[in-house]
Design a protein around this motif. Structure first.
Motif, PDB file in Angstrom:
ATOM      1  N   LEU A   1      -2.219  -3.961  32.241  1.00 56.40           N
ATOM      2  CA  LEU A   1      -3.866  -3.300  32.105  1.00 56.40           C
ATOM      3  C   LEU A   1      -4.002  -2.140  31.475  1.00 56.40           C
ATOM      4  CD1 LEU A   1      -6.229  -3.031  34.545  1.00 56.40           C
ATOM      5  CD2 LEU A   1      -5.000  -1.155  35.105  1.00 56.40           C
ATOM      6  N   LEU A   2      -5.113  -2.077  30.508  1.00 53.51           N
ATOM      7  CA  LEU A   2      -5.137  -1.154  29.571  1.00 53.51           C
ATOM      8  C   LEU A   2      -6.602  -0.465  29.696  1.00 53.51           C
ATOM      9  CD1 LEU A   2      -5.183  -2.735  25.784  1.00 53.51           C
ATOM     10  CD2 LEU A   2      -3.970  -2.016  27.649  1.00 53.51           C
ATOM     11  N   GLY A   3      -7.586  -0.284  30.487  1.00 49.82           N
ATOM     12  CA  GLY A   3      -8.851   0.360  31.167  1.00 49.82           C
ATOM     13  C   GLY A   3      -9.321  -0.408  32.367  1.00 49.82           C
ATOM     14  N   LEU A   4      -9.945   0.225  33.114  1.00 45.79           N
ATOM     15  CA  LEU A   4     -10.489  -0.377  34.767  1.00 45.79           C
ATOM     16  C   LEU A   4     -11.537   0.564  34.475  1.00 45.79           C
ATOM     17  CD1 LEU A   4     -10.203   1.966  36.955  1.00 45.79           C
ATOM     18  CD2 LEU A   4      -8.255   0.431  36.747  1.00 45.79           C
ATOM     19  N   GLU A   5     -12.942   0.618  35.504  1.00 43.99           N
ATOM     20  CA  GLU A   5     -13.919   0.822  36.241  1.00 43.99           C
ATOM     21  C   GLU A   5     -13.552   0.775  37.966  1.00 43.99           C
ATOM     22  OE1 GLU A   5     -18.442   0.398  35.614  1.00 43.99           O
ATOM     23  OE2 GLU A   5     -17.863  -1.270  36.976  1.00 43.99           O
ATOM     24  N   ALA A   6     -14.016   1.764  38.518  1.00 42.06           N
ATOM     25  CA  ALA A   6     -13.862   2.429  39.652  1.00 42.06           C
ATOM     26  C   ALA A   6     -14.388   3.437  40.096  1.00 42.06           C
ATOM     27  CB  ALA A   6     -12.762   2.871  39.817  1.00 42.06           C
ATOM     28  N   VAL A   7     -14.458   2.008  41.930  1.00 39.35           N
ATOM     29  CA  VAL A   7     -15.673   3.390  42.337  1.00 39.35           C
ATOM     30  C   VAL A   7     -15.147   4.497  42.934  1.00 39.35           C
ATOM     31  CG1 VAL A   7     -18.006   3.496  44.514  1.00 39.35           C
ATOM     32  CG2 VAL A   7     -17.183   1.633  42.331  1.00 39.35           C
ATOM     33  N   LEU A   8     -15.234   5.902  43.099  1.00 37.69           N
ATOM     34  CA  LEU A   8     -14.564   6.545  44.155  1.00 37.69           C
ATOM     35  C   LEU A   8     -15.409   6.969  45.700  1.00 37.69           C
ATOM     36  CD1 LEU A   8     -14.217   8.997  41.143  1.00 37.69           C
ATOM     37  CD2 LEU A   8     -12.761   7.239  41.182  1.00 37.69           C
ATOM     38  N   ALA A   9     -13.685   7.082  46.064  1.00 39.63           N
ATOM     39  CA  ALA A   9     -14.871   7.476  47.432  1.00 39.63           C
ATOM     40  C   ALA A   9     -14.813   9.110  47.373  1.00 39.63           C
ATOM     41  CB  ALA A   9     -13.135   7.441  48.726  1.00 39.63           C
ATOM     42  N   ASP A  10     -14.650   9.890  47.020  1.00 43.12           N
ATOM     43  CA  ASP A  10     -14.774  11.154  46.317  1.00 43.12           C
ATOM     44  C   ASP A  10     -14.693  11.683  44.906  1.00 43.12           C
ATOM     45  OD1 ASP A  10     -15.647  13.847  48.305  1.00 43.12           O
ATOM     46  OD2 ASP A  10     -13.954  14.647  47.438  1.00 43.12           O
ATOM     47  N   PRO A  11     -16.170  11.893  44.734  1.00 42.39           N
ATOM     48  CA  PRO A  11     -17.664  12.052  45.857  1.00 42.39           C
ATOM     49  C   PRO A  11     -18.719  10.376  46.086  1.00 42.39           C
ATOM     50  CG  PRO A  11     -17.844  13.187  42.984  1.00 42.39           C
ATOM     51  CD  PRO A  11     -16.443  12.865  43.603  1.00 42.39           C
TER      52      PRO A  11
END
Length: 479
Positions: free
Chosen positions: A166-176
């Protein structure tokens, strides 16, 4: 817990992702509520966002309104981390629509994929460019789920697990709540501070929702050699592994152990399989060995199948008593059919464990002795990854056995096996399946208090209100 009326929740989420992507009818939600092996809950509803922006909107809405959210990929997990509990209050957020185009960079040897892309679809696309993502599994998970569980598979000895690729990723955070974190780097070398993507690997969908990833991919092998080998005894297994690594180095792709009971189970219950050693009987233990190379026979100057045959001939009588060599497909079918076959013989009690490679023989010897002494009516069908110390120490409670199946006895068995693995041999109670509600109690049993406290602080910082997932990595609450 949310105080929102169910109809209001459905209406608000439908406004974010479209009415056709919110399921409340039991006929539509059932497949999202039932796990592949464990997990049998009831969802408040199922929501299926189709983009990172829609994921962000759903996460924001649920976090603000106190609605617990369970991210789910292909729902192939084996520890119930991606399925709801029985309360009917949790929203399952399926990421199966996060697919889109698979972007392949041949020069950089990377693939950029949506979290909902399946392993099979990824490899079919990569094959067009002579590439593969070589995490070999018996299931077809999504990439997001593979990241959340850090899957390994049969070829980990050569290629590593998901974390290593795994080189990179995009994630949606719980906070904020709902913030998108862009870590989509395709760099192999980037020493500029915290490697934040690792916070989302192997943590069961807690803290954030992975929506895209950049994966390191590998050239497809141009030649492969496979053999099913009978060692002279258990003590020869590790010596043979050392000899293979010394002889073939990185050409050694897999080194899998298969017990007699596991192989016989396949032959008895899976159509189209046959004893590869016939007319000899199924051996007491066998090793599935694979060599592979991305170089052709002409360029390499070596035919791997012949090289493996020559090697085994030199090991006869000292480390090897019998061997079958072929192109690989039939032998791998036996290996991949074991789990399917043993489920037909009784109640499956599965153990996904790992110990140091040097302890595999001693662990198996001690565990067998313990089973025969304390649980003689149970049947062991063990197999697994001797090359990386992993073992699927699967046990069946036969339907016809006396005593009859008893959950309290199963719990005693689990504690006995895990105590031997973790406390006796410094191993892991979950080698590659991850941590979920099904085995979370063992995380708290075996993980040191300082580690739990630190993990809890990290998880609390990432998700202060516990909006995402079903696992708590901090100290267990007082009873």
């Amino acid at each position: 817990m949310s105080a929102l009326p169910p109809e209001a929740l459905r209406t608000e989420l439908a406004a974010l992702v479209g009415a056709g992507q919110v399921f409340t009818d039991p006929a539509d939600t059932e497949r999202y509520e039932q796990g592949a092996r464990y997990g049998d809950g009831k969802a408040a509803l199922v929501v299926r966002p189709g983009s990172a922006a829609e994921v962000a909107a759903v996460v924001h809405y649920c976090a603000v309104h106190g609605v617990p959210l369970i991210p789910q990929g292909a729902n192939t997990g084996l520890v119930a981390a991606s399925t709801p509990d029985s309360s009917g209050t949790q929203v399952v957020m399926s990421l199966e629509r996060l697919r889109g185009e698979i972007e392949v960079d041949r020069a950089n040897r990377t693939a950029t994929v949506g979290a909902g892309v399946t392993l099979q679809d990824l490899n079919e696309r990569l094959a067009q460019d002579g590439l593969c993502f070589p995490i070999d599994l018996g299931a077809n998970p999504t990439i997001g789920g593979m990241i959340a569980t850090n899957t390994g598979g049969s070829r980990l000895i050569r290629y590593g697990d998901v974390r290593h690729n795994l080189l990179g990723l995009e994630a949606v955070l719980a906070d904020p709540p709902g913030q998108v974190l862009d870590l989509m780097s395709g760099l192999r070398k980037n020493n500029t501070g915290y490697d934040l993507k690792q916070l989302f690997v192997g943590t069961g969908g807690t803290g954030a929702v992975v929506t895209r990833a950049v994966l390191q991919v590998h050239p497809l092998p141009r030649q492969t050699a496979t053999a099913l080998i009978v060692p002279t005894g258990q003590d020869a297994i590790l010596d043979l592994l050392i000899a293979l690594e010394g002889e073939f180095g990185d050409f050694l792709t897999a080194y899998e152990g298969i017990s007699q009971a596991a192989m016989q189970s396949v032959l008895d219950h899976v159509p189209g399989t046959a004893n590869p050693f016939a007319p000899e009987p199924v051996p007491g233990y066998a090793l599935l060995v694979e060599l592979s190379s991305t170089a052709s026979r002409e360029l390499l100057g070596v035919d791997l199948q012949q090289a493996l045959n020559d090697f085994l001939e030199r090991q006869f009588e000292t480390l090897v008593t019998n061997a079958v060599l072929d192109g690989g497909a039939d032998l791998w079918k036996i290996r991949h059919s074991i789990s399917e076959s043993i489920r037909q013989q009784g109640k499956l009690i599965a153990f996904d464990i790992a110990v140091p490679r040097s302890s595999m023989v001693a662990f198996r010897t001690d565990a067998l002795a313990m089973l025969q002494r304390d649980f003689p009516w149970l049947r062991l069908f063990d197999f697994g990854h001797w090359g990386d110390g992993g073992c699927h120490f699967n046990i069946v409670w036969p339907h016809e056995a006396t005593p009859a199946f008893d959950a309290d006895t199963v719990e005693k068995l689990r504690v006995a096996i895990y105590d031997l693995v973790v406390r006796g041999y410094g191993g892991s109670f979950s080698a590659e399946h991850g941590v979920g509600p099904y085995n979370e109690r063992f995380y708290h049993r075996y993980t040191g208090p300082a580690v739990q406290a630190y993990a809890g602080r990290i998880q609390k910082a990432m998700d202060p209100h516990g909006a995402l997932g079903r696992v708590w990595f901090g100290p267990a609450p007082a009873p």
